[in-house]
Design a protein around this motif. Structure first.
Motif, short mmCIF file in Angstrom:
data_model
loop_
_atom_site.label_atom_id
_atom_site.label_comp_id
_atom_site.label_asym_id
_atom_site.label_seq_id
_atom_site.Cartn_x
_atom_site.Cartn_y
_atom_site.Cartn_z
N SER A 123 38.37 40.87 49.83
CA SER A 123 38.09 40.04 50.40
C SER A 123 37.26 39.10 50.05
O SER A 123 37.37 37.89 50.28
N GLU A 124 36.04 40.01 49.74
CA GLU A 124 34.68 40.25 49.33
C GLU A 124 35.36 38.38 47.99
O GLU A 124 34.22 38.10 47.36
N ILE A 125 35.29 39.33 47.17
CA ILE A 125 35.69 39.11 46.14
C ILE A 125 36.60 37.63 45.88
O ILE A 125 36.53 36.83 44.67
N ARG A 126 37.63 37.28 46.82
CA ARG A 126 38.62 36.20 47.07
C ARG A 126 38.49 34.73 46.80
O ARG A 126 37.92 33.70 47.12
N PHE B 274 47.35 37.36 41.25
CA PHE B 274 47.56 38.47 42.02
C PHE B 274 47.61 37.53 43.56
O PHE B 274 46.34 37.76 43.96
N PRO B 275 48.32 37.31 44.42
CA PRO B 275 48.40 37.03 45.44
C PRO B 275 47.77 38.06 46.32
O PRO B 275 47.41 38.92 46.56
N ASP B 276 47.92 37.53 47.59
CA ASP B 276 47.31 38.38 48.63
C ASP B 276 48.64 38.59 50.37
O ASP B 276 48.88 38.69 50.57
N GLU B 277 49.04 40.43 49.56
CA GLU B 277 49.50 40.26 49.85
C GLU B 277 49.87 42.30 50.57
O GLU B 277 51.24 42.62 50.80
N THR B 278 48.45 42.61 50.68
CA THR B 278 48.30 43.84 51.30
C THR B 278 48.98 44.23 52.10
O THR B 278 49.29 44.69 52.84
N ALA B 279 49.07 43.10 53.42
CA ALA B 279 49.73 43.17 54.90
C ALA B 279 51.06 43.23 55.04
O ALA B 279 51.11 44.32 55.53
N ALA B 280 51.51 42.52 53.50
CA ALA B 280 53.15 43.27 53.83
C ALA B 280 53.23 44.39 53.29
O ALA B 280 54.22 44.95 53.84
N PRO C 258 38.84 45.33 35.67
CA PRO C 258 39.52 44.35 35.04
C PRO C 258 39.66 43.60 35.74
O PRO C 258 39.84 41.87 35.63
N ALA C 259 40.94 43.89 36.78
CA ALA C 259 41.61 42.92 38.24
C ALA C 259 41.17 41.91 38.79
O ALA C 259 41.34 40.87 38.80
N GLU C 260 39.66 42.22 38.91
CA GLU C 260 38.76 41.51 39.47
C GLU C 260 38.86 40.27 39.25
O GLU C 260 38.22 39.24 38.86
N ALA C 261 38.12 40.43 37.47
CA ALA C 261 37.37 40.07 36.15
C ALA C 261 38.83 38.49 36.44
O ALA C 261 37.69 37.81 36.05
N LEU C 262 40.20 39.45 36.27
CA LEU C 262 40.96 38.67 35.97
C LEU C 262 41.14 37.16 36.86
O LEU C 262 41.53 36.16 36.66
N HIS C 263 41.28 37.62 38.59
CA HIS C 263 41.50 37.25 39.38
C HIS C 263 40.66 35.84 39.46
O HIS C 263 40.97 34.78 40.03
N LEU C 264 39.20 35.91 38.83
CA LEU C 264 38.05 34.86 38.76
C LEU C 264 38.26 34.46 37.41
O LEU C 264 37.51 33.56 37.63
N GLY C 265 38.95 34.52 37.08
CA GLY C 265 39.15 33.77 35.62
C GLY C 265 38.74 33.71 34.29
O GLY C 265 38.41 32.98 33.58
N LYS C 266 37.44 35.75 34.76
CA LYS C 266 37.00 35.44 33.46
C LYS C 266 37.44 35.90 32.14
O LYS C 266 38.02 36.64 32.18
N LYS C 267 36.78 35.31 31.19
CA LYS C 267 36.54 36.74 30.21
C LYS C 267 36.24 37.83 29.89
O LYS C 267 35.92 38.95 30.69
N LEU C 268 37.76 38.93 29.60
CA LEU C 268 37.17 40.19 29.90
C LEU C 268 37.68 40.90 27.97
O LEU C 268 38.26 41.17 27.52
#
Length: 328
Positions: A168-171, A311-317, A250-260
């Motif tokens: 959540s803190e990254i989102r 990367f949609p937020d689907e953790t609750a489901a 890497p997933a968090e970097a990609l979620h933020l749209g960063k070069k990786l």
């Protein structure tokens, strides 16, 4: 309902994911936490009922696992005692994030358990992986055996695999580009990194190191001890991220749209597979066989990257479905 959630305590990704999952599990019942492992920088702000030594891979400083320290850190007798100490019959659901003590205890007692991890995705033959013979394959499949599997990966390669759990803190971060590059390579000594990164002087490198005790800088390279808040801020405002072959980073970097750019740890099969999967998306990789990083780093800095990951937020489901399907 009583739920046991067993978490691997080596590396930050497992604990970071647990911070998102625990409050969702608590909506379904009473949750007891079990952690084993010895190398983690992220704190878990919940009461831990069982804390065990476990089996941990110890990071070296030369880009791989320190096999001697890893072997020396093992205690098979304690592992056996810890397995016997868990009252598994008290729980209606046992979830496992690559944690070996509870996994083997369940296996030996014939009790069902559910893996909820990135490693679980490797149960599918559809997940990309290099065509190499590696003893790490055996470790990945035998380290924490479970009866059911819910996996996470960069893409939905199979019907039981979901997109990454993004903290959540990254989102909630607002991404910007202040031109610097954020670096996290826990298996490499910061002094070695500084010597390489100084050779690309036109940008600012912000290095977060497990091995540095105090902050310092050398030319255009700024080194900090690992700090979650500072790292998040650096990553949110950077142009690109240079990190290892883990999954969550890497997933968090990609979620933020960063070069990786990723450099997977040597002798770590899972990271090799992650890097191979990212390579299929066209992202650059520094393999262990690369002795001269400078040309790759120069190309990484000079060239834009065209990628878009959802990367949609689907953790609750996912958690609700796991409880409804597997609780006994």
């Amino acid at each position: 309902m009583k739920i046991l959630y067993a978490i691997q305590g080596t590396g930050n990704g497992h604990v970071s994911r647990a911070r998102e999952i625990i409050p969702l599990l608590q909506q379904h019942g009473e949750v007891d936490l079990l952690i084993s492992g010895t190398q983690v920088d992220v704190k878990l702000a919940y009461e831990i009922k069982y804390r065990f030594h476990g089996f941990s891979f110890i990071f070296g400083k030369k880009g791989g696992v320190d096999h001697y320290k890893t072997w020396k850190n093992m205690d098979l007798f304690q592992f056996r005692r810890d397995m016997k100490s868990i009252p598994l019959q008290d729980y209606n659901l046992i979830l496992n994030d690559f944690e070996p003590i509870s996994a083997w205890a369940c296996k030996l007692q014939g009790i069902e358990s559910v893996s909820l991890s990135h490693q679980a995705s490797f149960k599918s033959k559809k997940v990309p992986r290099p065509k190499t013979v590696d003893w790490g394959k055996l470790i990945l499949s035998r380290y924490a055996p479970t009866t059911h599997h819910i996996g996470f990966h960069f893409d939905r390669y199979d019907d039981f695999i979901y997109k990454p759990v993004i903290r959540s803190e990254i989102r909630q971060l607002v991404a910007s580009n202040q031109g610097h590059y954020t670096v996290y390579l826990p298996a490499i000594d910061d002094k070695d990194l500084v010597n390489v990164l100084k050779q690309i002087p036109q940008v600012r490198w912000e290095v977060f190191s497990k091995h540095a005790k105090v902050a310092y800088h050398d030319a255009n390279v700024f080194v900090e001890p690992v700090n979650n808040e500072k790292f998040n801020a650096s990553m949110a405002s950077c142009e690109g991220v240079f990190t290892g072959g883990g999954f969550e980073g890497p997933a968090e970097a990609l979620h933020l749209g960063k070069k990786l750019l990723v450099a997977p740890m040597r002798f770590q099969y899972e990271q090799q597979c992650n890097a191979y999967a990212l390579k299929q998306f066209g992202l650059p990789v520094i393999w262990g066989s690369n002795r001269n990083w400078v040309p790759i780093l120069k190309e990484f800095v000079a060239n834009p990257q065209e990628h878009q990951f959802d990367f949609p937020d689907e953790t609750a489901a996912i958690i609700a479905n796991a409880v409804n399907t597997f609780a006994r």
